[in-house]
Design an enzyme around this catalytic site. Structure first.
Site, PDB file in Angstrom:
ATOM      1  N   ASP A  63      93.027  59.656 120.958  1.00 52.15           N
ATOM      2  CA  ASP A  63      94.295  59.555 121.099  1.00 52.15           C
ATOM      3  C   ASP A  63      94.746  57.985 120.606  1.00 52.15           C
ATOM      4  OD1 ASP A  63      93.162  58.021 123.566  1.00 52.15           O
ATOM      5  OD2 ASP A  63      95.332  57.772 124.105  1.00 52.15           O
ATOM      6  N   CYS A  66     122.662  66.664 121.177  1.00 54.02           N
ATOM      7  CA  CYS A  66     122.492  64.908 121.201  1.00 54.02           C
ATOM      8  C   CYS A  66     122.867  64.864 119.584  1.00 54.02           C
ATOM      9  CB  CYS A  66     121.204  64.769 121.195  1.00 54.02           C
ATOM     10  SG  CYS A  66     120.048  65.185 122.427  1.00 54.02           S
ATOM     11  N   ASP A 125      87.452  61.618 123.817  1.00 49.83           N
ATOM     12  CA  ASP A 125      87.540  60.162 124.175  1.00 49.83           C
ATOM     13  C   ASP A 125      87.977  60.241 125.886  1.00 49.83           C
ATOM     14  OD1 ASP A 125      88.325  57.387 124.179  1.00 49.83           O
ATOM     15  OD2 ASP A 125      90.422  58.008 123.937  1.00 49.83           O
TER      16      ASP A 125
END
Lengths: 823, 58
Positions: free
Chosen positions: A716, A117, A519
């Protein structure tokens, strides 16, 4: 010569390696061969790459290309928006121009996955006339660009990069980042000086040791000592500076950290050696000093690298707020930098764009994705007069808003401030070695004082010399290496498998953990909708009704549409005409002459004028929390789809292993729905609290910590960020919000929960190694100290013992590199 | 063995040069990207090489 990667199944897309939808034919004819392509986007990118003679990219890459479809929406918008970067006013922020008229800028590039890349981007940029230099930094995903603004515009260059499937945007390193870079450079410089110095001094030391056994003329011995002194001095004065600084800071704060005995040992050994060199008596310890400084610097350097790496990565991505906004003025629209926005400005926000500041909607209906704030993946419907929060994303249709809060008053800034405070109030867990060091230092200082006093009374001329050798013999080398060596080994081992520990205490604290708070959305679940049930009720086959739904949804960016597109892999696509989206409600189109809608049941059933349509009862009861989507035409319903946020596949085993280790697992979620209890039941978690605000979560963590628990928080979202900052050990998912990742002590790359159990296993292993090391170091010192205080230990023997014990400790720590991943 | 009095200072000079070179390299970002250069030698930078037939000259 074009060689499609042998690993790619022949049917998968040549560019992005995703499966090609059956029935589609976007394939590209090259050299009499047909290359499969999954979508027009991939086809365009691949064609461009091949036609530009950059086909080697496909030979060298080791990761699939980006599917340009993923940001096709922005692609079209981008062509216009990047023009803005040519505006000198906007450029002032990130472009530097030298006297010769050459412009310099740093671009951050999204989508770099491998070295090929980087090569592709460089080649692509260098082909443009006017580009003087384009250097890609593979580790940081940045491009250093130099170009002549008279020949080529910056926006052209950004577009060139977009053509090959990457997104580049100008990047302005903030002050914090410049500081980090400077810190990293200095540390590397110090490490190099210590290393080179150590190698030299070791050579002289070999000669001196040989001389001590075989006999050496004093003139050579003294010469070698003076040379060693010359080499050691920069190591002590330059390379060891951070230890002295930390020591002074500790003493000023009235603490006795590990840096105090370290500095004491370095100073004592160094001064003792100078003394011996000057008066031509006694022993020198220059080699020990250099080795000690070098090993300690290596440990700290590795720790710093791990911390910086995640900092750099997240800083590059911390672009929640767009840099420019479209301001509506008197009859004209103008792009302006976000910083210049004032309260009362009217702004246009296109679909897919990020809301720049807080405000209210003046015109338009759309939905916004607030997942970065709430963690909930379902977009919120929004209309005129409703509140927009900066940093959220507009999804469906254009909106006009009025700015109400800008700069530090925005919600996002407030959260950042809350988080800074939580972080500074975080209770520090005292490391094992630090605790031992405190006692040890006091003990050594007292003993050294007593030794001096005793010898002063017995033989004053020997007092200083013996006291110094006590300090050297008890040099806490092994003790102070015990922890960092073990932590460095385990940290780099864990980073290899994708557990990135960014603070030094993570492993030690993990080993002490008693509670794990999880969570729900995004942590235990994927935060993505999946079709979990589909029921055909009309005259269509299930597969063709799904294909029809996909075709209708294919142009939408809405998460619901994505669920259909994910499910569409095997389905063939159908021709749908007159497709139109109705924000918050659904999509309508014409297929084989029938008017078809897919979306909210109420919206769809308007087609055949029925009210209160419901999915079949027995299925509905099975999936009470599911979001039901209906498809139908003018005659009646065609199909029902249940969409649910699915648990991660490893979640169950993960919770089970935590509980097997004797940890208390709790579920804390902002989600008030009954889904929480179902998830808790499925995972066998007893305590689950729903509908919590960030403050409630914070209070829960504080309450547990007040009871003496050591809490690990896994989360998150941005809403989790303050809690993450407050918990003793906080772990963020790699796919979570950037703010959460910055605050967290560790990041699970690849979103794999089982990494955390690996982390726990390594933490326990690390603690065992640290214990062994500390025990050894203490035992050695306790034996050597009385002997030295009595003047019985020959100084050379003490030096050998000291080095051997440091070496033993380091080797023991190296075992941590080889901890098995799965037991 | 008097040669030591000459050789060791020479080695010190070399050491000084090594440290200077190292610090220079650090200052000039030689250690900023440790992954890219390892791969970049694998790529041909010349324009020649296999080309797809439909490529027009650029």
């Amino acid at each position: 010569m074009l060689d499609p990667s042998a690993l790619t199944p022949p049917d998968n897309c040549y560019h992005c390696e995703l499966p090609v939808p059956a029935g589609d034919d976007y394939s590209l004819e090259v050299d009499d061969r047909s290359l499969p392509m999954c979508c027009p986007g991939c086809r365009a990118v691949a064609q461009f790459i091949l036609e530009s003679g950059l086909g080697d990219y496909y030979r060298y890459r080791d990761a699939p290309g980006n599917n340009p479809e993923a940001f096709s929406l922005e692609m079209s918008e981008m062509l216009e928006a990047v023009r803005l970067y040519d505006d000198p006013e906007v450029q002032r922020d990130f472009v530097r121009r030298d006297e010769a008229g050459v412009d310099f800028a740093t671009l951050a590039v999204e989508g770099i996955t491998c070295a090929a890349c980087a090569w592709l981007i460089e080649r692509q940029l260098k082909k443009c006339p006017g580009v003087l230099k384009a250097d890609t930094n593979l580790s940081q995903h940045r491009v250093q660009l130099q170009w002549d603004a008279n020949q080529v515009a910056l926006s052209t260059l950004l577009q060139e990069v977009a053509k090959i499937g990457y997104r580049a945007f100008p990047f302005q390193p903030d002050t914090q980042e410049l500081l980090l870079r400077e810190e990293s450079r200095r540390a590397l410089g110090r490490l190099g000086v210590a290393g080179l110095g150590m190698m030299q001094v070791m050579m002289y030391a070999v000669a001196l040791y040989a001389g001590a056994f075989e006999g050496i003329e004093d003139v050579y011995r003294d010469f070698l000592r003076w040379v060693s002194f010359a080499v050691t001095t920069p190591v002590v004065l330059y390379a060891a500076q951070p230890f002295f600084r930390a020591c002074v800071r500790d003493l000023a704060a009235g603490q006795l950290g590990m840096d105090v005995p370290v500095s004491l040992a370095i100073t004592a050994a160094y001064l003792n050696s100078i003394w011996a060199t000057w008066f031509q008596t006694g022993e020198v310890y220059y080699d020990s000093v250099c080795m000690f400084v070098f090993f300690l610097s290596v440990g700290r350097y590795i720790e710093m690298r791990a911390r910086h790496r995640s900092d750099f990565a997240t800083r590059t991505l911390l672009r929640l707020v767009p840099e420019v906004a479209l301001r509506l003025g008197e009859g004209e629209e103008k792009f302006v930098p976000v910083r210049s926005l004032r309260v009362g400005d009217r702004l246009r926000i296109k679909p897919g764009e990020t809301v720049p500041v807080d405000g209210v909607v003046l015109e338009g209906i759309s939905s916004v994705n607030e997942s970065m704030l709430t963690g909930e993946p379902t977009p919120k419907a929004i209309g005129v007069g409703e509140r927009l929060i900066g940093g959220t994303q507009n999804i469906e249709s254009p909106l006009v808003m009025e700015a109400r809060q800008v700069g530090p008053e925005t919600v996002l800034s407030t959260i950042v401030a809350l988080l800074d405070r939580a972080q500074s109030e975080k209770p520090a867990l005292v490391g094992l070695a630090d605790g031992v060091a405190r006692v040890f230092v006091i003990m050594v200082l007292i003993l050294a004082g007593l030794t001096f006093l005793a010898w002063w009374l017995i033989a004053p001329e020997k007092a200083i010399w013996v006291t110094l050798s006590v300090l050297v013999v008890t040099c806490p080398c092994a003790l102070s290496l015990a922890t960092p060596a073990a932590l460095a080994g385990a940290t780099s081992g864990l980073a290899r498998i994708g557990f990135l520990a960014t603070r030094g205490h993570v492993l030690e604290s993990l080993a002490k953990a008693t509670h794990v708070l999880l969570d729900k959305t995004g942590t235990l679940t994927k935060a993505e909708f999946e079709i979990t049930e589909s029921i055909s009720v009309g005259d269509l086959e299930p597969s063709s009704s799904l294909a029809l739904a996909c075709a209708l949804e294919s142009a939408s960016e809405h998460p619901i549409a994505k669920a259909f597109l994910h499910a569409a892999d095997s389905a063939s696509s159908l021709e749908v005409e007159e497709r139109s989206a109705n924000p918050n409600r659904g999509v309508e189109g014409r297929w084989q002459g029938r008017r078809v809608r897919v979306g909210q049941p109420k919206y769809v059933s308007e087609l055949w004028q029925e009210q209160g349509v419901q999915p079949p009862e027995q299925v509905r009861l099975n999936r009470q929390e599911a979001l039901w989507i209906l498809m139908g035409d003018e005659k009646g319903p065609l199909a029902w789809y249940a969409l649910e946020d699915q648990l991660r596949p490893e979640a169950k085993a993960f919770v089970h292993e935590l509980q097997a280790r004797g940890l208390q697992v709790e579920l804390l979620s902002g989600d008030p729905s009954p889904a929480l209890q179902r998830v808790a039941g499925e995972l066998n978690i007893e305590t689950a609290r729903g509908g919590l605000t960030p403050r409630d979560k914070l209070d829960r963590v504080r309450a547990l910590e007040a009871e003496g628990a050591v809490v690990v928080m896994v989360g998150d979202g941005v809403n989790d960020a303050p809690v993450l900052a407050a918990a003793q050990v906080s772990i963020a998912m790699g796919g979570g919000a950037d703010l959460a990742k910055i605050t967290a002590d560790a990041v699970l790359l690849g979103d794999d929960l089982s990494l955390l159990t690996d982390g726990l296993r390594w933490a326990h292993q690390t603690r065992r190694v640290i214990r062994q090391n500390v025990t050894w170091a203490l035992a050695y010192n306790l034996c050597a100290l009385p002997l030295a205080a009595l003047g019985w230990v020959a100084p050379w023997l003490a030096a050998v013992g000291m080095s051997a014990s440091s070496l033993l400790v380091t080797l023991n720590a190296l075992r941590l590199h080889r901890v098995r991943q799965k037991t | 063995m008097n040669i030591l009095f000459f050789l060791i200072p020479v080695s010190l000079l070399l050491l000084g040069a090594a440290i200077w070179a190292f610090l220079w390299a650090v200052k000039n970002d030689q250690f900023e990207d440790l992954d890219g250069p390892a791969h970049s030698i694998l790529f041909d930078d010349d324009e020649e090489g296999p080309k797809p037939s439909e490529r027009d000259s650029s």
